[in-house]
Enzyme design. Structure first.
Site, mmCIF file in Angstrom:
data_model
loop_
_atom_site.group_PDB
_atom_site.id
_atom_site.type_symbol
_atom_site.label_atom_id
_atom_site.label_comp_id
_atom_site.label_asym_id
_atom_site.label_seq_id
_atom_site.Cartn_x
_atom_site.Cartn_y
_atom_site.Cartn_z
ATOM 1 N N GLU A 98 0.688 -1.444 -0.254
ATOM 2 C CA GLU A 98 -0.136 -0.276 0.064
ATOM 3 C C GLU A 98 1.050 1.351 0.073
ATOM 4 O OE1 GLU A 98 -3.349 1.907 2.608
ATOM 5 O OE2 GLU A 98 -2.307 0.462 3.300
ATOM 6 N N ASP A 116 -1.623 -0.711 5.605
ATOM 7 C CA ASP A 116 -1.526 -0.843 6.535
ATOM 8 C C ASP A 116 -3.369 -1.543 7.408
ATOM 9 O OD1 ASP A 116 0.368 0.964 5.884
ATOM 10 O OD2 ASP A 116 -1.140 2.871 5.868
ATOM 11 N N ASP A 168 -5.218 -1.187 8.999
ATOM 12 C CA ASP A 168 -6.209 -0.055 9.549
ATOM 13 C C ASP A 168 -7.790 -0.496 8.800
ATOM 14 O OD1 ASP A 168 -6.020 1.348 6.957
ATOM 15 O OD2 ASP A 168 -4.615 2.826 8.181
ATOM 16 N N ASP A 227 -8.433 1.151 6.371
ATOM 17 C CA ASP A 227 -8.673 1.502 4.612
ATOM 18 C C ASP A 227 -7.503 0.430 3.811
ATOM 19 O OD1 ASP A 227 -10.123 3.795 4.220
ATOM 20 O OD2 ASP A 227 -7.795 4.789 5.429
#
Length: 227
Positions: free
Chosen positions: A19, A84, A86, A88
């Site tokens: 990412e 990541d 999280d 997203d």
């Protein structure tokens, strides 16, 4: 403009789909250039189950992945998605998985696609680095410096290498329908659900991925069995 950084072995051992540029710049400093390739994702990732063929064909990210993979048995023995820790990042994990289900199902059927989950924290003492995946585990490391990772780009090369070598990895299975993934997308994109999971799990994305994916596959298996 394909940003693939290829390895010298043919086929390569692993293609890491990362990412963002910041993650790619860290990985560049710790990768094995002989066996490991990487492709950073930039811009919007399409949900290939919801878009027209024309839209999919115009999307650079999807074209880059297809070009990188080549023809079966593909240019890499394994593909690992690293985003990541999280929501997203989880969204990206699901969307990239959808791309592979649509265009490279053999890879999934052969157990060659996986998600690697980064740590939320790192415990440091001298040269020692220990990835921490659950907030509650911080208390085990008294006397260590604790670092909170808000993204892959905040890691050093050696820290990322440790993460990849001692990873929390989830091998993707091939579902009989894409309903599991559609359900995952609803969970990941719904604001209220996000909030409740964050509160419940204390940012415990390791359990989020393992529980939700395993639960989804179990539900699919049981529903198929009951028919």
């Amino acid at each position: 403009d394909n940003k693939l950084r290829d390895c010298t072995d043919k086929p390569g051992e692993v293609l890491y789909i990362l990412e963002g540029d910041s993650a790619e710049s860290v990985f560049r400093n710790c990768r094995n250039t002989r066996t490991e390739a990487n492709l950073p994702l930039r811009g919007k990732i399409l949900n290939v189950e919801k878009q027209s063929l024309a839209k999919i064909g115009e999307n650079k990210e999807i074209k880059n992945i297809i070009e990188a993979m080549g023809q079966y048995p593909y240019r890499y023995n394994k593909v690992k998605i690293v985003a990541d820790a999280d929501f997203d990042g989880l969204h990206i994990n699901v969307l990239v998985t959808l791309i592979f289900m649509k265009y490279f199902p053999e890879l999934i059927k052969e157990g060659r696609l996986s998600i690697v989950l980064p740590p939320l924290y790192g415990a440091k003492k001298g040269k020692e680095f220990i990835p921490i995946y659950r907030a509650k585990d911080i208390e085990k490391y008294k006397g260590y410096d604790i670092q909170r990772f808000k993204g892959l780009g905040e890691m050093t090369g050696p820290q990322m290498r440790t993460m990849l070598d001692k990873h929390h990895e989830y091998v993707i299975k091939m579902p009989k329908t894409t309903k599991i993934i559609e359900d995952l997308l609803k969970i990941i994109t719904d604001a209220e659900t996000k909030r409740s999971y964050l509160e419940k799990l204390e940012y415990n994305f390791t359990d989020f991925i393992s529980n939700i994916i395993e639960e989804s596959y179990e539900n699919t298996t049981s529903s198929e069995t009951s028919k």
